[in-house]
Structures are given as C-alpha cells and as structure tokens.
Design a protein around this motif. Structure first.
Motif, PDB file in Angstrom:
ATOM      1  N   VAL A  66       2.351  73.361 -30.017  1.00  0.00           N
ATOM      2  CA  VAL A  66       2.705  73.198 -28.458  1.00  0.00           C
ATOM      3  C   VAL A  66       1.621  73.005 -27.408  1.00  0.00           C
ATOM      4  O   VAL A  66       0.551  73.508 -27.898  1.00  0.00           O
ATOM      5  CB  VAL A  66       3.327  74.878 -28.089  1.00  0.00           C
ATOM      6  CG1 VAL A  66       3.663  74.730 -26.484  1.00  0.00           C
ATOM      7  CG2 VAL A  66       4.301  75.263 -29.045  1.00  0.00           C
ATOM      8  N   THR A  67       1.891  72.196 -26.688  1.00  0.00           N
ATOM      9  CA  THR A  67       0.902  71.443 -25.885  1.00  0.00           C
ATOM     10  C   THR A  67       1.029  72.266 -24.503  1.00  0.00           C
ATOM     11  O   THR A  67       2.102  72.357 -23.840  1.00  0.00           O
ATOM     12  CB  THR A  67       0.895  70.173 -25.568  1.00  0.00           C
ATOM     13  OG1 THR A  67       0.853  69.297 -26.846  1.00  0.00           O
ATOM     14  CG2 THR A  67       0.034  69.458 -24.618  1.00  0.00           C
ATOM     15  N   LEU A  68      -0.046  72.955 -23.967  1.00  0.00           N
ATOM     16  CA  LEU A  68       0.166  73.771 -22.614  1.00  0.00           C
ATOM     17  C   LEU A  68      -0.833  72.916 -21.706  1.00  0.00           C
ATOM     18  O   LEU A  68      -1.551  71.990 -22.102  1.00  0.00           O
ATOM     19  CB  LEU A  68      -0.069  75.028 -22.749  1.00  0.00           C
ATOM     20  CG  LEU A  68       0.494  75.916 -23.879  1.00  0.00           C
ATOM     21  CD1 LEU A  68       0.011  77.352 -24.094  1.00  0.00           C
ATOM     22  CD2 LEU A  68       2.027  75.925 -23.434  1.00  0.00           C
ATOM     23  N   SER A  69      -1.161  73.687 -20.452  1.00  0.00           N
ATOM     24  CA  SER A  69      -1.879  72.971 -19.537  1.00  0.00           C
ATOM     25  C   SER A  69      -3.280  73.127 -19.890  1.00  0.00           C
ATOM     26  O   SER A  69      -4.309  71.874 -19.739  1.00  0.00           O
ATOM     27  CB  SER A  69      -1.918  73.677 -18.305  1.00  0.00           C
ATOM     28  OG  SER A  69      -2.545  74.943 -18.188  1.00  0.00           O
ATOM     29  N   GLY A  70      -3.940  73.989 -20.785  1.00  0.00           N
ATOM     30  CA  GLY A  70      -5.185  73.915 -21.095  1.00  0.00           C
ATOM     31  C   GLY A  70      -5.424  73.182 -22.451  1.00  0.00           C
ATOM     32  O   GLY A  70      -6.662  73.235 -22.982  1.00  0.00           O
ATOM     33  N   GLY A 101      -0.453  89.893 -16.922  1.00  0.00           N
ATOM     34  CA  GLY A 101      -1.195  90.263 -15.671  1.00  0.00           C
ATOM     35  C   GLY A 101      -2.283  89.074 -15.018  1.00  0.00           C
ATOM     36  O   GLY A 101      -2.263  89.189 -13.766  1.00  0.00           O
ATOM     37  N   ALA A 102      -2.645  88.136 -15.685  1.00  0.00           N
ATOM     38  CA  ALA A 102      -3.387  87.113 -15.068  1.00  0.00           C
ATOM     39  C   ALA A 102      -2.252  85.793 -14.600  1.00  0.00           C
ATOM     40  O   ALA A 102      -2.378  85.415 -13.514  1.00  0.00           O
ATOM     41  CB  ALA A 102      -4.146  86.292 -16.421  1.00  0.00           C
ATOM     42  N   ARG A 140      -8.453  81.766 -16.033  1.00  0.00           N
ATOM     43  CA  ARG A 140      -7.528  80.744 -15.611  1.00  0.00           C
ATOM     44  C   ARG A 140      -8.433  79.545 -15.124  1.00  0.00           C
ATOM     45  O   ARG A 140      -7.937  78.441 -15.495  1.00  0.00           O
ATOM     46  CB  ARG A 140      -6.773  81.363 -14.433  1.00  0.00           C
ATOM     47  CG  ARG A 140      -5.723  82.231 -14.605  1.00  0.00           C
ATOM     48  CD  ARG A 140      -4.731  82.469 -13.498  1.00  0.00           C
ATOM     49  NE  ARG A 140      -5.840  83.014 -12.374  1.00  0.00           N
ATOM     50  CZ  ARG A 140      -5.601  84.226 -12.111  1.00  0.00           C
ATOM     51  NH1 ARG A 140      -5.338  85.213 -12.650  1.00  0.00           N
ATOM     52  NH2 ARG A 140      -6.378  84.434 -10.968  1.00  0.00           N
ATOM     53  N   GLU A 141      -9.467  79.741 -14.753  1.00  0.00           N
ATOM     54  CA  GLU A 141     -10.313  78.669 -14.110  1.00  0.00           C
ATOM     55  C   GLU A 141     -11.214  77.928 -15.242  1.00  0.00           C
ATOM     56  O   GLU A 141     -11.334  76.615 -15.186  1.00  0.00           O
ATOM     57  CB  GLU A 141     -11.150  79.264 -13.018  1.00  0.00           C
ATOM     58  CG  GLU A 141     -10.521  79.685 -11.831  1.00  0.00           C
ATOM     59  CD  GLU A 141     -11.406  80.468 -10.780  1.00  0.00           C
ATOM     60  OE1 GLU A 141     -12.544  80.575 -11.000  1.00  0.00           O
ATOM     61  OE2 GLU A 141     -10.953  81.128  -9.811  1.00  0.00           O
ATOM     62  N   GLN A 142     -11.616  78.604 -16.190  1.00  0.00           N
ATOM     63  CA  GLN A 142     -12.739  78.206 -16.964  1.00  0.00           C
ATOM     64  C   GLN A 142     -12.145  77.984 -18.397  1.00  0.00           C
ATOM     65  O   GLN A 142     -12.605  77.130 -19.020  1.00  0.00           O
ATOM     66  CB  GLN A 142     -14.032  78.835 -17.076  1.00  0.00           C
ATOM     67  CG  GLN A 142     -14.656  78.867 -15.627  1.00  0.00           C
ATOM     68  CD  GLN A 142     -15.855  79.910 -15.768  1.00  0.00           C
ATOM     69  OE1 GLN A 142     -16.643  79.977 -16.555  1.00  0.00           O
ATOM     70  NE2 GLN A 142     -15.978  80.675 -14.555  1.00  0.00           N
ATOM     71  N   TYR A 143     -11.324  78.987 -18.885  1.00  0.00           N
ATOM     72  CA  TYR A 143     -10.926  79.062 -20.248  1.00  0.00           C
ATOM     73  C   TYR A 143      -9.215  79.196 -20.290  1.00  0.00           C
ATOM     74  O   TYR A 143      -8.979  80.400 -20.819  1.00  0.00           O
ATOM     75  CB  TYR A 143     -11.548  80.051 -21.096  1.00  0.00           C
ATOM     76  CG  TYR A 143     -12.821  80.246 -21.069  1.00  0.00           C
ATOM     77  CD1 TYR A 143     -13.482  79.342 -21.822  1.00  0.00           C
ATOM     78  CD2 TYR A 143     -13.387  80.834 -20.131  1.00  0.00           C
ATOM     79  CE1 TYR A 143     -15.018  79.584 -21.932  1.00  0.00           C
ATOM     80  CE2 TYR A 143     -14.989  80.834 -20.021  1.00  0.00           C
ATOM     81  CZ  TYR A 143     -15.709  80.280 -20.834  1.00  0.00           C
ATOM     82  OH  TYR A 143     -17.274  80.109 -21.046  1.00  0.00           O
TER      83      TYR A 143
END
Length: 340
Positions: free
Chosen positions: A240-244, A258-259, A52-55
C-alpha cells in the motif's frame, strides 16, 4: 479502563519486513521515534506532531509495527480493504477496524453484508439513561465537592447495561448482542473527556444550558479532539502506498487516530475545542450504525442536561486542572468540581 501501558500489540521484532528495509541506509531513513518512548504517553500530541511532520511513515522497532499519523493515511488504513484487523483484536477480516467506541463488530457493517443495526436507542432505554442521570446529578448537587469521573461518568454507562432480555436494555439496540455494548469503560472515558472540555469553557457551558441541541456538536468535537481510543492496529494484506511512502504486504500498522484527529492538513486550529467548527468530521468516531456510538451519544446528551439542571453553577474545584492519561486509550482520571 484507562491504559497507561500498551496491551494487545504485536510482539516487538528485531527488524521490519526485509523487502521494505533491505539496506542499512533504508532503515535509517524509515526508522523513527517509538510510541513506547518515555514521554510519549505523557504528551502524545506533541509526539504526534513530530511524527506527522517528520516521520509520516516510520517503523517503530520497539513496538514492532509501522506508524502512520496523517489524517488521509489513517482514514485510508481504517477503510481500505488492503488492510485487515489482527486476529486477536476482534476485527473480522474485511470488516471495520475497532474505532472510537466501536469494537469492529460485524454487526456494525453495512446492511448488505451483515445484520442490520439501526443505530437508534429504544424509548425504554432512553428513559432509563435519563432517570439514572438525574438521580446521580441530584446526589452530587448536595455535596460541596465531587469527582464527576468516579461519581457520574463511571455509573451512568454501567446503569445502561440492563438485562438484555427485558426488552428495554442494551439488548434492544441490536438484533443480537453486540460486543461494543459490553465495554462501558470506553463510554465512561469519552463522557469524561466531553465534560472536561465543556468545563474548560464556561461560556459554552452557559450556551448549552440555553440550547441543549448544541450538545450533539460538542460530543462530535470532543470525540475528534480527544478520542478515547488513540491507536488502532491493522495489518496490510497487500503493498500500500501512502503519503509518506509504501507499506509492504503483511506489515503490522499502528494507526494513530489521536494524531490524525489533530492533523492541521484536515482541521483548522486542530488543538482547539470548537463545536461550531465548519470542518466537523465523523470519520474517526466509529460507524454510525454501531449501537455503542448511539448509546454513548444519548448518555452524553441526557447526562449533561441532568448535570446542568441540578447544578446551574457547576464549575471546576479551585486550583484543579484535569489531566488525561493513557497511551492506547486516553482520558481524564478525575474531574474535581464544585457543584453549586
């Protein structure tokens, strides 16, 4: 059934979509740690936090799929029509993703598209579940020690699978038979996780004895904190464009439920089991019209009531601590308790 190794996942590929990772520098930026790495199944929540934080969007080469782990991204992938199910996972094109206790049956879609499922449990089946729960609980109460997974969680869902032609069994939950109801293993795992969370908090267990209506909130919270299905597979049908970042079309995607369920961007103190949290969410527990969702909640409510009535001093066996296992599905294999 617990799953210690992934099954029904796309075959690994040597590289992701050429359009998405056309250069070596792009590959190095987007390729992250693998879900199949040693230790990921042992401590997935630590692994999820790193993702979640790095990838937040990375390509898992050994798995052969993109990983998404943030709440907003996962919930989008589960509902956005630009994502669809894999042909082999039972999800109809344009239908719901297999999620939680639901296998993504067309019967769980809104009424304007498919057969209606009310999401309620008929009286005959509710009585059967309650009767079975009390029989099992009274047997366990006579023993100095017991394993609730083997002696309770395994048998309560199995007993709910009555003859669908008798008008009282699981066939009465739906207009036609649902594949969600045939998989009692997921309901067993979800029930075991709920009991583990409650036994870890004697004060909460005492509160539930006084106010059984709180069981519904505890059930919803347990499905969030410890979802029985940790990974849902989807495939994009368009870019599709997502937050990452941006996913290419026709890309296999592993949605890490689960994440997402422990994303601090969505839930306060996400690792804590708190049935009273004001930010409860059912987006990750499956469609409310799914018969398996309704039946599993009933099994949890009636099953817990039977255990507490038969065993007022129910507690962990001395020195025992539950340990969840599994990668795609996850839950405790045993719950050793002292009934009285």
């Amino acid at each position: 059934m617990q799953s210690d190794a992934p099954r029904d996942i796309p075959a690994p590929t040597t590289s992701p979509e050429p359009r998405a990772l056309a250069t070596r520098s792009a590959r190095s930026r987007r390729t992250g740690p693998s879900l199949l790495a040693r230790g990921a199944a042992r401590d997935p929540y630590r692994f999820y936090r790193m993702l979640r934080e790095q990838y937040p969007l990375s390509y898992d080469a050994p798995l052969g799929a993109w990983l998404i782990s943030r709440y907003d991204d996962v919930t989008a992938a589960l509902a956005d029509p630009r994502f669809t199910g894999f042909p082999h996972d039972g999800a109809p094109r344009g239908g719901p993703a297999p999620l939680g206790l639901c296998h993504g049956s067309p019967r769980c879609l809104p009424a304007d598209r498919y057969t209606v499922v009310t999401g309620t449990v008929p009286d005959g089946l509710a009585e059967r579940v309650e009767r079975t729960a009390y029989v099992l609980a009274r047997r366990i109460a006579r023993r100095p020690r017991a394993d609730l997974v083997e002696e309770f969680c395994r048998w309560l869902p199995a007993a709910s699978g009555a003859d669908p032609d008798d008008g009282e069994g699981v066939g009465a939950l739906a207009v036609t038979d649902s594949p969600c109801l045939r998989d009692t293993a997921l309901r067993r795992t979800a029930l075991a996780s709920l009991l583990a969370n409650l036994l870890d908090d004697p004060d909460l267990l005492a509160a539930l004895r006084i106010e059984p209506a709180l069981t519904g909130r505890a059930w919803t919270e347990s499905l969030r904190r410890d979802p029985p299905v940790q990974v849902v597979l989807r495939r994009t049908v368009a870019e599709v464009t997502l937050s990452g970042g941006t996913l290419p079309a026709r890309a296999p995607v592993a949605c890490l439920v689960g994440a997402a369920a422990r994303d601090p961007g969505r839930f306060a103190a996400p690792d804590a089991f708190d049935p009273f949290r004001p930010d409860q969410d059912r987006a990750l527990t499956g469609p409310p019209g799914c018969p398996a969702v309704a039946l599993s909640r009933l099994e949890a409510e009636r099953g817990l009531r039977a255990l507490l009535d038969a065993m007022p001093r129910l507690r962990w066996d001395e020195g025992f601590r539950p340990a969840a296992t599994g990668l795609l599905t996850r839950g405790p294999r045993s719950l050793l308790v002292r009934p009285g």
